[in-house]
Scaffold this motif. Sequence first.
Motif, PDB file in Angstrom:
ATOM      1  N   TYR A 174      19.611  -5.191  53.400  1.00  0.00           N
ATOM      2  CA  TYR A 174      19.687  -3.814  52.934  1.00  0.00           C
ATOM      3  C   TYR A 174      20.739  -3.701  51.836  1.00  0.00           C
ATOM      4  O   TYR A 174      21.878  -4.143  51.999  1.00  0.00           O
ATOM      5  N   GLN A 175      20.383  -3.105  50.701  1.00  0.00           N
ATOM      6  CA  GLN A 175      21.280  -2.966  49.555  1.00  0.00           C
ATOM      7  C   GLN A 175      21.697  -1.494  49.414  1.00  0.00           C
ATOM      8  O   GLN A 175      20.988  -0.676  48.821  1.00  0.00           O
ATOM      9  N   ALA A 176      22.865  -1.163  49.959  1.00  0.00           N
ATOM     10  CA  ALA A 176      23.298   0.230  50.031  1.00  0.00           C
ATOM     11  C   ALA A 176      23.423   0.885  48.661  1.00  0.00           C
ATOM     12  O   ALA A 176      23.137   2.078  48.505  1.00  0.00           O
ATOM     13  N   HIS A 177      23.870   0.119  47.646  1.00  0.00           N
ATOM     14  CA  HIS A 177      24.131   0.724  46.337  1.00  0.00           C
ATOM     15  C   HIS A 177      22.867   1.256  45.672  1.00  0.00           C
ATOM     16  O   HIS A 177      22.944   2.144  44.816  1.00  0.00           O
ATOM     17  N   ARG A 178      21.717   0.741  46.051  1.00  0.00           N
ATOM     18  CA  ARG A 178      20.478   1.173  45.406  1.00  0.00           C
ATOM     19  C   ARG A 178      20.169   2.646  45.669  1.00  0.00           C
ATOM     20  O   ARG A 178      19.449   3.285  44.919  1.00  0.00           O
ATOM     21  N   ALA A 179      20.719   3.175  46.739  1.00  0.00           N
ATOM     22  CA  ALA A 179      20.421   4.556  47.111  1.00  0.00           C
ATOM     23  C   ALA A 179      21.148   5.567  46.240  1.00  0.00           C
ATOM     24  O   ALA A 179      20.730   6.717  46.162  1.00  0.00           O
ATOM     25  N   ARG A 180      22.261   5.160  45.599  1.00  0.00           N
ATOM     26  CA  ARG A 180      23.120   6.105  44.884  1.00  0.00           C
ATOM     27  C   ARG A 180      23.475   7.248  45.842  1.00  0.00           C
ATOM     28  O   ARG A 180      23.233   8.423  45.580  1.00  0.00           O
ATOM     29  N   ARG A 181      24.087   6.854  46.971  1.00  0.00           N
ATOM     30  CA  ARG A 181      24.433   7.810  48.018  1.00  0.00           C
ATOM     31  C   ARG A 181      25.386   8.892  47.513  1.00  0.00           C
ATOM     32  O   ARG A 181      26.275   8.624  46.722  1.00  0.00           O
ATOM     33  N   VAL A 182      25.198  10.087  48.036  1.00  0.00           N
ATOM     34  CA  VAL A 182      26.069  11.213  47.722  1.00  0.00           C
ATOM     35  C   VAL A 182      26.901  11.530  48.959  1.00  0.00           C
ATOM     36  O   VAL A 182      26.375  11.591  50.080  1.00  0.00           O
ATOM     37  N   LEU A 183      28.204  11.709  48.764  1.00  0.00           N
ATOM     38  CA  LEU A 183      29.134  11.962  49.853  1.00  0.00           C
ATOM     39  C   LEU A 183      29.917  13.241  49.578  1.00  0.00           C
ATOM     40  O   LEU A 183      30.196  13.581  48.426  1.00  0.00           O
ATOM     41  N   ARG A 184      30.291  13.931  50.630  1.00  0.00           N
ATOM     42  CA  ARG A 184      31.077  15.157  50.512  1.00  0.00           C
ATOM     43  C   ARG A 184      32.537  14.796  50.261  1.00  0.00           C
ATOM     44  O   ARG A 184      33.066  13.861  50.863  1.00  0.00           O
ATOM     45  N   ALA A 185      33.190  15.533  49.345  1.00  0.00           N
ATOM     46  CA  ALA A 185      34.550  15.180  48.941  1.00  0.00           C
ATOM     47  C   ALA A 185      35.524  16.335  49.061  1.00  0.00           C
ATOM     48  O   ALA A 185      36.534  16.388  48.371  1.00  0.00           O
ATOM     49  N   GLY A 186      35.251  17.292  49.945  1.00  0.00           N
ATOM     50  CA  GLY A 186      36.174  18.400  50.146  1.00  0.00           C
ATOM     51  C   GLY A 186      36.054  19.458  49.069  1.00  0.00           C
ATOM     52  O   GLY A 186      35.216  19.383  48.166  1.00  0.00           O
ATOM     53  N   GLY A 187      36.926  20.465  49.167  1.00  0.00           N
ATOM     54  CA  GLY A 187      36.870  21.552  48.204  1.00  0.00           C
ATOM     55  C   GLY A 187      35.595  22.363  48.359  1.00  0.00           C
ATOM     56  O   GLY A 187      34.736  22.052  49.181  1.00  0.00           O
ATOM     57  N   PRO A 188      35.433  23.393  47.570  1.00  0.00           N
ATOM     58  CA  PRO A 188      34.249  24.241  47.702  1.00  0.00           C
ATOM     59  C   PRO A 188      32.965  23.600  47.188  1.00  0.00           C
ATOM     60  O   PRO A 188      31.881  24.011  47.577  1.00  0.00           O
ATOM     61  N   ALA A 189      33.079  22.575  46.309  1.00  0.00           N
ATOM     62  CA  ALA A 189      31.852  22.054  45.694  1.00  0.00           C
ATOM     63  C   ALA A 189      31.970  20.598  45.247  1.00  0.00           C
ATOM     64  O   ALA A 189      31.240  20.175  44.355  1.00  0.00           O
ATOM     65  N   ASN A 190      32.842  19.821  45.867  1.00  0.00           N
ATOM     66  CA  ASN A 190      33.096  18.466  45.392  1.00  0.00           C
ATOM     67  C   ASN A 190      32.263  17.423  46.131  1.00  0.00           C
ATOM     68  O   ASN A 190      32.206  17.407  47.357  1.00  0.00           O
ATOM     69  N   TYR A 191      31.651  16.525  45.358  1.00  0.00           N
ATOM     70  CA  TYR A 191      30.847  15.432  45.894  1.00  0.00           C
ATOM     71  C   TYR A 191      31.153  14.164  45.107  1.00  0.00           C
ATOM     72  O   TYR A 191      31.658  14.215  43.978  1.00  0.00           O
ATOM     73  N   TYR A 192      30.838  13.016  45.702  1.00  0.00           N
ATOM     74  CA  TYR A 192      30.931  11.740  45.003  1.00  0.00           C
ATOM     75  C   TYR A 192      29.606  11.013  45.103  1.00  0.00           C
ATOM     76  O   TYR A 192      28.900  11.107  46.109  1.00  0.00           O
ATOM     77  N   GLU A 193      29.295  10.252  44.055  1.00  0.00           N
ATOM     78  CA  GLU A 193      28.148   9.347  44.082  1.00  0.00           C
ATOM     79  C   GLU A 193      28.670   7.925  44.200  1.00  0.00           C
ATOM     80  O   GLU A 193      29.612   7.538  43.505  1.00  0.00           O
ATOM     81  N   ILE A 194      28.093   7.132  45.089  1.00  0.00           N
ATOM     82  CA  ILE A 194      28.492   5.735  45.266  1.00  0.00           C
ATOM     83  C   ILE A 194      27.565   4.844  44.451  1.00  0.00           C
ATOM     84  O   ILE A 194      26.346   4.882  44.621  1.00  0.00           O
ATOM     85  N   THR A 195      28.146   4.051  43.557  1.00  0.00           N
ATOM     86  CA  THR A 195      27.361   3.151  42.721  1.00  0.00           C
ATOM     87  C   THR A 195      27.876   1.721  42.859  1.00  0.00           C
ATOM     88  O   THR A 195      28.959   1.479  43.394  1.00  0.00           O
ATOM     89  N   GLU A 196      27.099   0.768  42.374  1.00  0.00           N
ATOM     90  CA  GLU A 196      27.420  -0.648  42.556  1.00  0.00           C
ATOM     91  C   GLU A 196      28.741  -1.023  41.883  1.00  0.00           C
ATOM     92  O   GLU A 196      29.471  -1.898  42.364  1.00  0.00           O
TER      93      GLU A 196
END
Length: 212
Positions: A174-196
Amino acid sequence: MQQVIHSYNPAEGHGLAHDPLNAIVGPRPIGWIGTKSKEGVLNLAPFSFFNLFNYKPPVLIFSGTGSKKDTIQNVIDSGEFTWNLVTRELAEQMNLSSIPDDVDEFEFAKLTALAGEVVDAPRVAESLVTMECKLLSCEQLKDLDGVMYPTWIAIGQVVRVHIARSMIDENNIYQAHRARRVLRAGGPANYYEITEDTLFKMHRPTIDEPKS
């Protein structure tokens, strides 16, 4: 060198412009939870307090805060739910599914509902990974003084996993980076994308056996 420290007791307030707790412990995976009501109505909602705990059995935990939301009530009534991976491609639709009004989130966010194979709860067809879960427990949060809070913590055991073949490489890994996962990063509207390109590796330390 001693750091200048801002300290506070959470029960007395944080003294900052925005509560830092959900930014400090993060970024956190998003609990995109699918459920079905007793009346057969499908529901889909994102939860920022969510994670995976344990390998065997695999256990997912999420909490609904502020009120007993439709998702929590459905989980209590049915004992079943699904978790769906949020990718960058699906981020805006995930956000749309958080709408508080009494609407069909699948229709509103233009998502396709798939029936679970083991549980009677909907999966997001567009998601690259989904997990079907059966409820182990769902409890209302109580603090150290015995005060009940409008937060319900649901613990579910994963009973079936679905992974898009595009996420598995030629070596069957399984290659996790292929998904370009989105994660919650606090604050009212902050997110992160995980890339390779953010990947780095650290192997666990080992102690060499003494030579005889």
